[in-house]
Design a protein around this motif. Sequence first.
Motif, PDB file in Angstrom:
ATOM      1  N   PHE A   1      -0.506  14.195  -4.746  1.00 48.50           N
ATOM      2  CA  PHE A   1      -1.339  13.035  -5.142  1.00 48.50           C
ATOM      3  C   PHE A   1      -0.444  12.046  -5.921  1.00 48.50           C
ATOM      4  O   PHE A   1      -0.370  10.991  -5.842  1.00 48.50           O
ATOM      5  CB  PHE A   1      -2.445  13.384  -5.517  1.00 48.50           C
ATOM      6  CG  PHE A   1      -3.335  12.376  -5.927  1.00 48.50           C
ATOM      7  CD1 PHE A   1      -4.026  11.537  -4.927  1.00 48.50           C
ATOM      8  CD2 PHE A   1      -3.410  11.849  -7.250  1.00 48.50           C
ATOM      9  CE1 PHE A   1      -4.938  10.494  -5.213  1.00 48.50           C
ATOM     10  CE2 PHE A   1      -4.383  10.588  -7.455  1.00 48.50           C
ATOM     11  CZ  PHE A   1      -4.948   9.941  -6.611  1.00 48.50           C
ATOM     12  N   PHE A   2       0.190  12.811  -7.137  1.00 49.32           N
ATOM     13  CA  PHE A   2       0.793  11.986  -7.795  1.00 49.32           C
ATOM     14  C   PHE A   2       2.167  11.507  -7.382  1.00 49.32           C
ATOM     15  O   PHE A   2       2.241  10.174  -7.337  1.00 49.32           O
ATOM     16  CB  PHE A   2       1.405  12.832  -9.086  1.00 49.32           C
ATOM     17  CG  PHE A   2       2.352  12.490 -10.149  1.00 49.32           C
ATOM     18  CD1 PHE A   2       2.082  11.545 -11.000  1.00 49.32           C
ATOM     19  CD2 PHE A   2       3.844  12.636  -9.855  1.00 49.32           C
ATOM     20  CE1 PHE A   2       2.894  10.910 -12.024  1.00 49.32           C
ATOM     21  CE2 PHE A   2       4.762  11.876 -10.738  1.00 49.32           C
ATOM     22  CZ  PHE A   2       4.285  11.309 -11.756  1.00 49.32           C
ATOM     23  N   PHE A   3       2.844  12.228  -6.522  1.00 50.72           N
ATOM     24  CA  PHE A   3       4.055  11.538  -5.839  1.00 50.72           C
ATOM     25  C   PHE A   3       3.711  10.324  -4.917  1.00 50.72           C
ATOM     26  O   PHE A   3       4.332   9.400  -4.632  1.00 50.72           O
ATOM     27  CB  PHE A   3       5.263  12.556  -5.302  1.00 50.72           C
ATOM     28  CG  PHE A   3       6.020  13.314  -6.512  1.00 50.72           C
ATOM     29  CD1 PHE A   3       6.752  12.780  -6.974  1.00 50.72           C
ATOM     30  CD2 PHE A   3       5.581  14.678  -6.567  1.00 50.72           C
ATOM     31  CE1 PHE A   3       7.683  13.345  -7.971  1.00 50.72           C
ATOM     32  CE2 PHE A   3       6.304  15.334  -7.760  1.00 50.72           C
ATOM     33  CZ  PHE A   3       7.212  14.743  -8.326  1.00 50.72           C
ATOM     34  N   THR A   4       2.661  10.876  -4.310  1.00 50.17           N
ATOM     35  CA  THR A   4       2.202   9.701  -3.268  1.00 50.17           C
ATOM     36  C   THR A   4       1.609   8.321  -3.834  1.00 50.17           C
ATOM     37  O   THR A   4       2.146   7.431  -3.269  1.00 50.17           O
ATOM     38  CB  THR A   4       0.895  10.376  -2.419  1.00 50.17           C
ATOM     39  OG1 THR A   4       1.398  11.538  -1.740  1.00 50.17           O
ATOM     40  CG2 THR A   4       0.501   9.390  -1.293  1.00 50.17           C
ATOM     41  N   VAL A   5       1.057   8.553  -4.833  1.00 52.66           N
ATOM     42  CA  VAL A   5       0.410   7.342  -5.732  1.00 52.66           C
ATOM     43  C   VAL A   5       1.685   6.378  -6.038  1.00 52.66           C
ATOM     44  O   VAL A   5       1.988   5.453  -5.976  1.00 52.66           O
ATOM     45  CB  VAL A   5      -0.604   7.476  -6.711  1.00 52.66           C
ATOM     46  CG1 VAL A   5      -0.863   6.290  -7.607  1.00 52.66           C
ATOM     47  CG2 VAL A   5      -1.909   8.178  -5.935  1.00 52.66           C
ATOM     48  N   SER A   6       2.597   7.448  -6.702  1.00 52.87           N
ATOM     49  CA  SER A   6       3.882   6.651  -7.380  1.00 52.87           C
ATOM     50  C   SER A   6       4.712   5.934  -6.350  1.00 52.87           C
ATOM     51  O   SER A   6       5.169   4.675  -6.390  1.00 52.87           O
ATOM     52  CB  SER A   6       4.735   7.780  -7.991  1.00 52.87           C
ATOM     53  OG  SER A   6       4.238   8.520  -9.012  1.00 52.87           O
ATOM     54  N   THR A   7       4.937   6.519  -5.126  1.00 48.49           N
ATOM     55  CA  THR A   7       5.470   6.012  -3.964  1.00 48.49           C
ATOM     56  C   THR A   7       4.885   4.613  -3.382  1.00 48.49           C
ATOM     57  O   THR A   7       5.501   3.484  -3.271  1.00 48.49           O
ATOM     58  CB  THR A   7       5.818   6.761  -3.019  1.00 48.49           C
ATOM     59  OG1 THR A   7       6.398   8.027  -3.342  1.00 48.49           O
ATOM     60  CG2 THR A   7       6.659   6.222  -1.728  1.00 48.49           C
ATOM     61  N   GLN A   8       3.570   4.949  -3.268  1.00 44.92           N
ATOM     62  CA  GLN A   8       2.700   3.728  -2.982  1.00 44.92           C
ATOM     63  C   GLN A   8       2.802   2.582  -3.731  1.00 44.92           C
ATOM     64  O   GLN A   8       3.035   1.260  -3.364  1.00 44.92           O
ATOM     65  CB  GLN A   8       1.354   4.227  -2.751  1.00 44.92           C
ATOM     66  CG  GLN A   8       0.252   3.032  -2.363  1.00 44.92           C
ATOM     67  CD  GLN A   8      -0.972   3.491  -2.046  1.00 44.92           C
ATOM     68  OE1 GLN A   8      -1.380   4.320  -1.131  1.00 44.92           O
ATOM     69  NE2 GLN A   8      -1.947   3.000  -2.960  1.00 44.92           N
ATOM     70  N   ASN A   9       2.924   2.778  -5.167  1.00 51.42           N
ATOM     71  CA  ASN A   9       2.785   1.719  -6.181  1.00 51.42           C
ATOM     72  C   ASN A   9       4.297   0.947  -6.055  1.00 51.42           C
ATOM     73  O   ASN A   9       4.328   0.058  -6.297  1.00 51.42           O
ATOM     74  CB  ASN A   9       2.485   2.285  -7.400  1.00 51.42           C
ATOM     75  CG  ASN A   9       1.138   2.750  -7.609  1.00 51.42           C
ATOM     76  OD1 ASN A   9       0.342   2.394  -6.873  1.00 51.42           O
ATOM     77  ND2 ASN A   9       1.006   3.299  -8.784  1.00 51.42           N
ATOM     78  N   GLU A  10       5.239   1.901  -5.768  1.00 48.54           N
ATOM     79  CA  GLU A  10       6.524   1.379  -5.683  1.00 48.54           C
ATOM     80  C   GLU A  10       6.621   0.538  -4.533  1.00 48.54           C
ATOM     81  O   GLU A  10       7.277  -0.542  -4.575  1.00 48.54           O
ATOM     82  CB  GLU A  10       7.498   2.338  -5.643  1.00 48.54           C
ATOM     83  CG  GLU A  10       8.997   1.846  -5.533  1.00 48.54           C
ATOM     84  CD  GLU A  10      10.288   3.038  -5.563  1.00 48.54           C
ATOM     85  OE1 GLU A  10      11.106   2.881  -5.120  1.00 48.54           O
ATOM     86  OE2 GLU A  10       9.861   4.061  -5.766  1.00 48.54           O
TER      87      GLU A  10
END
Length: 270
Positions: free
Chosen positions: A87-96
């Motif tokens: 979830f953390f890496f998914t949200v980080s990538t989505q924000n980028e």
Amino acid sequence: MRGSWLSWGWPEGITDEAHAMHDLWIGSTIAALVVGIAVWILIAYAAIRYRKRKNSDDAELPRQTAYNLPLEVVYTIIPFVIIAVLFFFTVSTQNEVQERSDEPDVTVAVNAFKWNWQFVYPETTDDNGGEPVSTVGSSDEVPILVLPTDQTIRFELASADVIHSFWVPEFLFKLDVIPGNENGRDNVFEVTVREEGAYVGRCAELCGTYHAFMNFEVRSVSADDFEDYLAAREEGLSTYDALESIGQPGASTSTTPFEGEREQAAASDD
């Protein structure tokens, strides 16, 4: 757009955002493989260790317990940790991928209509009438969207009729083009293209009879060539002639018009 064999079929793309999504995909796949291999090993161990021997009535059974609190805590915490990390890496990538800069280097207004595209550079002025430079497609001409490399490009999407979808496979990204959004500023995304070339773009939303014919081409060129292209367009040159002036093919090279099929379809409708 093809990635290496380590990409497991996921293309790398030509933008910074595409590379971020590629890395997320590869990381998620590796995590899934690690979990899957661990489960397969445990299944194989249990199947081999406690299998019933041939010609033996005394099969060894594992110790039977009603509850095992430490084990239950472990197999509750481990999946939670895995989900939290993903979830953390998914949200980080989505924000980028969805990040918007305060001042992009280039802005392109994308106007979709049944069944083609118009690309407008609102920060330019054409000598022919003082309107912004634009490229519009027709049944016998594929519109070419010229973009610079290594610059932040903002797309503002708007539709004149129904829902379309702006999709360039090499961007690894698509966004629906919603009607009623006249200026396009509420339906926006940005990319930074890193590779020069010609790439086909498509409508990814079933929008009507000639939906499949809504192709366009992205032509990414160097920043200097892009400036020369815009200058040529502002002087009144057509898209074809302006591309020729910077040493690029004037016509699309990644896709071709479908006028033959369209004319046949229209004739059959009549």
